[in-house]
Design an enzyme around this catalytic site. Sequence first.
Site, PDB file in Angstrom:
ATOM      1  N   GLN A 164      35.398  34.285  57.209  1.00 56.59           N
ATOM      2  CA  GLN A 164      34.087  33.865  56.718  1.00 56.59           C
ATOM      3  C   GLN A 164      33.400  32.854  57.626  1.00 56.59           C
ATOM      4  O   GLN A 164      32.184  32.883  57.779  1.00 56.59           O
ATOM      5  CB  GLN A 164      34.245  33.280  55.306  1.00 56.59           C
ATOM      6  N   ASP A 192      47.599  25.373  52.416  1.00 60.04           N
ATOM      7  CA  ASP A 192      48.200  26.647  52.045  1.00 60.04           C
ATOM      8  C   ASP A 192      47.531  27.796  52.790  1.00 60.04           C
ATOM      9  O   ASP A 192      46.296  27.870  52.851  1.00 60.04           O
ATOM     10  CB  ASP A 192      48.048  26.873  50.537  1.00 60.04           C
ATOM     11  N   TYR A 252      46.386  36.647  55.518  1.00 60.22           N
ATOM     12  CA  TYR A 252      44.988  36.219  55.537  1.00 60.22           C
ATOM     13  C   TYR A 252      44.384  36.513  56.909  1.00 60.22           C
ATOM     14  O   TYR A 252      44.860  36.021  57.933  1.00 60.22           O
ATOM     15  CB  TYR A 252      44.855  34.729  55.219  1.00 60.22           C
ATOM     16  N   TRP A 256      45.537  29.131  42.167  1.00 53.11           N
ATOM     17  CA  TRP A 256      44.422  29.557  43.011  1.00 53.11           C
ATOM     18  C   TRP A 256      43.244  30.005  42.157  1.00 53.11           C
ATOM     19  O   TRP A 256      43.401  30.324  40.984  1.00 53.11           O
ATOM     20  CB  TRP A 256      44.841  30.645  43.990  1.00 53.11           C
ATOM     21  N   PRO A 269      40.675  28.143  40.925  1.00 49.23           N
ATOM     22  CA  PRO A 269      40.340  27.324  39.755  1.00 49.23           C
ATOM     23  C   PRO A 269      38.860  27.391  39.391  1.00 49.23           C
ATOM     24  O   PRO A 269      38.487  27.101  38.251  1.00 49.23           O
ATOM     25  CB  PRO A 269      40.739  25.911  40.185  1.00 49.23           C
ATOM     26  N   ARG A 291      29.635  34.584  47.802  1.00 46.46           N
ATOM     27  CA  ARG A 291      30.852  35.387  47.905  1.00 46.46           C
ATOM     28  C   ARG A 291      30.656  36.777  47.312  1.00 46.46           C
ATOM     29  O   ARG A 291      31.234  37.758  47.782  1.00 46.46           O
ATOM     30  CB  ARG A 291      32.009  34.679  47.192  1.00 46.46           C
ATOM     31  N   GLN A 306      31.784  20.173  51.202  1.00 44.52           N
ATOM     32  CA  GLN A 306      32.405  20.747  50.006  1.00 44.52           C
ATOM     33  C   GLN A 306      33.741  20.086  49.711  1.00 44.52           C
ATOM     34  O   GLN A 306      34.129  19.936  48.555  1.00 44.52           O
ATOM     35  CB  GLN A 306      32.597  22.258  50.191  1.00 44.52           C
TER      36      GLN A 306
END
Length: 336
Positions: free
Chosen positions: A28, A50, A55, A206, A208, A229, A292
Site C-alpha cells: 500500500q 508483527d 505479507y 488483529w 480492532p 481500503r 496515524q
Amino acid sequence: MVEYRYLGNSGLKVSEITYGNWVTHGSQVGDSAAIATVHAALDAGITTFDTADTYANTAAEVVLGKALAGQRREGLELFTKVYWPIGPKGPNDGGLSRKHILEGINGSLQRLGVDYVDLYQAHRYDYETPLEETMQAFADVVRQGKALYIGVSEWTAEQLRDAAALAKELHVPFVSNQPQYSMLWRVIEAKVVPASQELGLSQVVWSPMAQGVLSGKYLPGQPVPEGSRATDSKSGAHFIERLLREDVLTAVQKLKPIADECGLTMPQLAIAWVLQNPNVASALVGASRPEQVASNVAASGVTLEPAVLTAIDAALGDVVERDGQKTYDVSPKTRP
C-alpha cells in the site's frame, strides 16, 4: 506513550499497541513512507512489531527489517508467522510441515536481518500435517535459538488445548493466539478466550477497527471514500465488503457521541475497547502515515467505564457477530 502487558503466562512484556504491516509495507505504501511510520511508532514507545512471510509475498518482512535496522535488538519484540504459501508456491511452500517451518524461519530471519524473532506464529492450523510434527518443529526452532516463544493465529479452542498439551511435553513456551477481534466481531469470546485463560495464553488481536469500519468514515447511504481500503484490492477490500451493510454502518455512527463523551476519536474508542478484555495483551494496528501512529497510541492505557461499554453494546445491537462456531471456519481444511 504506550503501556505494556505480559504476553500470556510468560515474563515477556509487549506494547499494548503492536505495529502490524499486513497491507501496508511492500504493497500500500512505498518504502520511505513505511520506514517513517515505523520510526514514528518507535518514537511513540511501541516496541512490538508483527509481520508475516506471506505479507506482500515476503516483501513486508524485508521492509520492516530495513525500517528497524540499527535499532537496539534487545529493546524490540519482533513477531512473524508461517503457513500461507510464499515464493513460487510449490507443494511444500506452505503449511506447517517440519520442512516448511524450518525453511520458513530461516527465510524470515534473513529478510528481517535478525538472528532471532521473539514470537514465531502458526498463521493458521494445518489439517494436512500431524500436530505433533508441527509442534516438534516449533520446539526445534526454539532450541536452535531462532525464536524465543511460540504462538498461533486463529486456532480454535480445541486446537489451542491440543497444542498446549504438546508444548508442555516438549517444554516449548507457547504463549499466544492472534485472532480477529473488534466491537463488531466477538466470536472468540465464547470458547477461545476461556480456553486461552485456562491455558495461560494471551490474544494479540488483529483488525480492532474492523478493517476501518469502526473509524466511522464509511457512511450509510454514501459511496465509499476515494482511496479508502474498500476501494483497494491490495489493501484487503474483500475483507471489508461484508461489513459495508447499511445496518452495520448506521449502528457504527451511533458510536460517535460515545467517543466524543470519552474524549476519544472513533478509532481510539475501537482500540481501547479491545484492550478492556484482560485476555488481550495487545491490539495489532497498522498505519500508512506517521500521524496515524500517534493517534492510535492514545488509546493505550484508556479505561472505559462499565456504562460506556453498555452504551456501546446498545448502539451496535444485533449487528455484532458473536457466533463462536465461526472460529472453526477460518483455517482452510486443505492447504491453499
